[in-house]
Design a protein around this motif. Sequence first.
Motif, PDB file in Angstrom:
ATOM      1  N   TRP A  67       8.270 -56.273 -40.275  1.00 47.95           N
ATOM      2  CA  TRP A  67       9.442 -57.138 -40.255  1.00 47.95           C
ATOM      3  C   TRP A  67       9.103 -58.444 -40.957  1.00 47.95           C
ATOM      4  O   TRP A  67       7.951 -58.848 -41.020  1.00 47.95           O
ATOM      5  CB  TRP A  67       9.939 -57.390 -38.830  1.00 47.95           C
ATOM      6  CG  TRP A  67       8.863 -57.854 -37.893  1.00 47.95           C
ATOM      7  CD1 TRP A  67       8.041 -57.055 -37.146  1.00 47.95           C
ATOM      8  CD2 TRP A  67       8.469 -59.192 -37.607  1.00 47.95           C
ATOM      9  NE1 TRP A  67       7.165 -57.824 -36.411  1.00 47.95           N
ATOM     10  CE2 TRP A  67       7.411 -59.151 -36.684  1.00 47.95           C
ATOM     11  CE3 TRP A  67       8.913 -60.431 -38.043  1.00 47.95           C
ATOM     12  CZ2 TRP A  67       6.790 -60.285 -36.185  1.00 47.95           C
ATOM     13  CZ3 TRP A  67       8.298 -61.569 -37.550  1.00 47.95           C
ATOM     14  CH2 TRP A  67       7.252 -61.479 -36.626  1.00 47.95           C
ATOM     15  N   TRP A  69      11.048 -62.228 -41.268  1.00 46.81           N
ATOM     16  CA  TRP A  69      12.166 -63.061 -40.851  1.00 46.81           C
ATOM     17  C   TRP A  69      12.229 -64.322 -41.712  1.00 46.81           C
ATOM     18  O   TRP A  69      11.336 -65.163 -41.647  1.00 46.81           O
ATOM     19  CB  TRP A  69      12.009 -63.407 -39.385  1.00 46.81           C
ATOM     20  CG  TRP A  69      13.100 -64.211 -38.752  1.00 46.81           C
ATOM     21  CD1 TRP A  69      14.321 -64.532 -39.255  1.00 46.81           C
ATOM     22  CD2 TRP A  69      13.050 -64.800 -37.456  1.00 46.81           C
ATOM     23  NE1 TRP A  69      15.041 -65.277 -38.357  1.00 46.81           N
ATOM     24  CE2 TRP A  69      14.278 -65.466 -37.238  1.00 46.81           C
ATOM     25  CE3 TRP A  69      12.095 -64.837 -36.453  1.00 46.81           C
ATOM     26  CZ2 TRP A  69      14.564 -66.148 -36.072  1.00 46.81           C
ATOM     27  CZ3 TRP A  69      12.382 -65.515 -35.283  1.00 46.81           C
ATOM     28  CH2 TRP A  69      13.610 -66.160 -35.091  1.00 46.81           C
ATOM     29  N   LEU A  78      13.823 -55.310 -41.972  1.00 50.28           N
ATOM     30  CA  LEU A  78      13.241 -54.286 -41.109  1.00 50.28           C
ATOM     31  C   LEU A  78      12.833 -53.114 -41.997  1.00 50.28           C
ATOM     32  O   LEU A  78      13.654 -52.568 -42.729  1.00 50.28           O
ATOM     33  CB  LEU A  78      14.258 -53.819 -40.065  1.00 50.28           C
ATOM     34  CG  LEU A  78      14.836 -54.898 -39.152  1.00 50.28           C
ATOM     35  CD1 LEU A  78      15.886 -54.295 -38.229  1.00 50.28           C
ATOM     36  CD2 LEU A  78      13.747 -55.593 -38.351  1.00 50.28           C
ATOM     37  N   TRP A  82      10.450 -49.124 -39.099  1.00 48.68           N
ATOM     38  CA  TRP A  82      11.185 -49.724 -37.975  1.00 48.68           C
ATOM     39  C   TRP A  82      12.403 -48.858 -37.660  1.00 48.68           C
ATOM     40  O   TRP A  82      12.669 -48.520 -36.511  1.00 48.68           O
ATOM     41  CB  TRP A  82      11.626 -51.133 -38.328  1.00 48.68           C
ATOM     42  CG  TRP A  82      12.385 -51.835 -37.227  1.00 48.68           C
ATOM     43  CD1 TRP A  82      13.613 -51.504 -36.737  1.00 48.68           C
ATOM     44  CD2 TRP A  82      11.945 -52.948 -36.470  1.00 48.68           C
ATOM     45  NE1 TRP A  82      13.974 -52.371 -35.745  1.00 48.68           N
ATOM     46  CE2 TRP A  82      12.979 -53.262 -35.551  1.00 48.68           C
ATOM     47  CE3 TRP A  82      10.804 -53.737 -36.484  1.00 48.68           C
ATOM     48  CZ2 TRP A  82      12.881 -54.321 -34.667  1.00 48.68           C
ATOM     49  CZ3 TRP A  82      10.722 -54.792 -35.597  1.00 48.68           C
ATOM     50  CH2 TRP A  82      11.751 -55.069 -34.698  1.00 48.68           C
ATOM     51  N   ARG A 100      20.123 -58.481 -34.128  1.00 45.15           N
ATOM     52  CA  ARG A 100      19.912 -57.020 -34.212  1.00 45.15           C
ATOM     53  C   ARG A 100      18.610 -56.631 -33.533  1.00 45.15           C
ATOM     54  O   ARG A 100      18.478 -55.548 -32.997  1.00 45.15           O
ATOM     55  CB  ARG A 100      19.931 -56.577 -35.682  1.00 45.15           C
ATOM     56  CG  ARG A 100      19.716 -55.098 -35.894  1.00 45.15           C
ATOM     57  CD  ARG A 100      20.977 -54.337 -35.438  1.00 45.15           C
ATOM     58  NE  ARG A 100      20.912 -52.951 -35.802  1.00 45.15           N
ATOM     59  CZ  ARG A 100      20.501 -51.991 -34.962  1.00 45.15           C
ATOM     60  NH1 ARG A 100      20.148 -52.271 -33.737  1.00 45.15           N
ATOM     61  NH2 ARG A 100      20.478 -50.744 -35.357  1.00 45.15           N
ATOM     62  N   TRP A 101      17.645 -57.519 -33.564  1.00 44.83           N
ATOM     63  CA  TRP A 101      16.357 -57.295 -32.921  1.00 44.83           C
ATOM     64  C   TRP A 101      16.383 -57.866 -31.500  1.00 44.83           C
ATOM     65  O   TRP A 101      16.125 -57.179 -30.524  1.00 44.83           O
ATOM     66  CB  TRP A 101      15.255 -57.940 -33.741  1.00 44.83           C
ATOM     67  CG  TRP A 101      13.860 -57.879 -33.184  1.00 44.83           C
ATOM     68  CD1 TRP A 101      13.439 -57.220 -32.064  1.00 44.83           C
ATOM     69  CD2 TRP A 101      12.712 -58.506 -33.713  1.00 44.83           C
ATOM     70  NE1 TRP A 101      12.098 -57.393 -31.874  1.00 44.83           N
ATOM     71  CE2 TRP A 101      11.624 -58.189 -32.886  1.00 44.83           C
ATOM     72  CE3 TRP A 101      12.489 -59.303 -34.809  1.00 44.83           C
ATOM     73  CZ2 TRP A 101      10.333 -58.653 -33.116  1.00 44.83           C
ATOM     74  CZ3 TRP A 101      11.194 -59.754 -35.051  1.00 44.83           C
ATOM     75  CH2 TRP A 101      10.141 -59.422 -34.209  1.00 44.83           C
ATOM     76  N   ASN A 104      18.002 -56.413 -28.332  1.00 44.59           N
ATOM     77  CA  ASN A 104      17.446 -55.161 -27.808  1.00 44.59           C
ATOM     78  C   ASN A 104      16.171 -55.358 -26.996  1.00 44.59           C
ATOM     79  O   ASN A 104      15.575 -54.390 -26.538  1.00 44.59           O
ATOM     80  CB  ASN A 104      17.200 -54.177 -28.954  1.00 44.59           C
ATOM     81  CG  ASN A 104      18.508 -53.664 -29.506  1.00 44.59           C
ATOM     82  OD1 ASN A 104      19.366 -53.216 -28.757  1.00 44.59           O
ATOM     83  ND2 ASN A 104      18.677 -53.752 -30.804  1.00 44.59           N
ATOM     84  N   LEU A 134      11.441 -52.765 -25.965  1.00 44.71           N
ATOM     85  CA  LEU A 134      12.508 -52.866 -26.960  1.00 44.71           C
ATOM     86  C   LEU A 134      13.345 -51.602 -26.894  1.00 44.71           C
ATOM     87  O   LEU A 134      12.815 -50.496 -26.824  1.00 44.71           O
ATOM     88  CB  LEU A 134      11.885 -53.039 -28.349  1.00 44.71           C
ATOM     89  CG  LEU A 134      12.761 -53.553 -29.471  1.00 44.71           C
ATOM     90  CD1 LEU A 134      13.374 -54.918 -29.139  1.00 44.71           C
ATOM     91  CD2 LEU A 134      11.927 -53.686 -30.746  1.00 44.71           C
TER      92      LEU A 134
END
Length: 169
Positions: A67, A69, A78, A82, A100-101, A104, A134
């Motif tokens: 990932w 960011w 991602l 992933w 989105r991450w 979860n 996750l």
Amino acid sequence: QYVTAAEAVGEAIRAGAADYVMKGEFDARVLERSIRYALGRAQTLEALRLSQERYALAVQGANDAIWDWDLLSEQIYLSPRWKAMFGISTDEEEVVEPARWFDNVHPDDAQGFQGALRAHLNGDSPHFEHEFRLRDDKGLYRWVTARGLAVRDSATGIATRLAGSITDT
């Protein structure tokens, strides 16, 4: 239409030329420089290709998800791994919003996860590393370990990017 030599050189450089030889100014010294430059560029490109190949092989061998960011644009890349780990459609965008991450993360793990993340982004820890649960696309939680490292603005020290991996533990 007439184009000056300077305009032609400028256009060639904008188009990707790295060197040029002017008509009437060609000699052995110019030829040697052009050849040396071309060989150096070829060696640099080959070194880059090998480095990318090593990185790709290491990532595949580790079987981790990657990932990346971008903290300024609030977008996270991602990797295909992933998507495979969490059952995300390969048609879905590779770059997503952080929610989105983060949405979860198991509710019982969210505070610890956010604390570890914040500590690293604030410069209180040299690396980001945290184990948490996750949720995948089926709603099942799996234990993972996330590891990452911030890239900081050299003038301010503020984190502008955070990249790392997720290991299915």
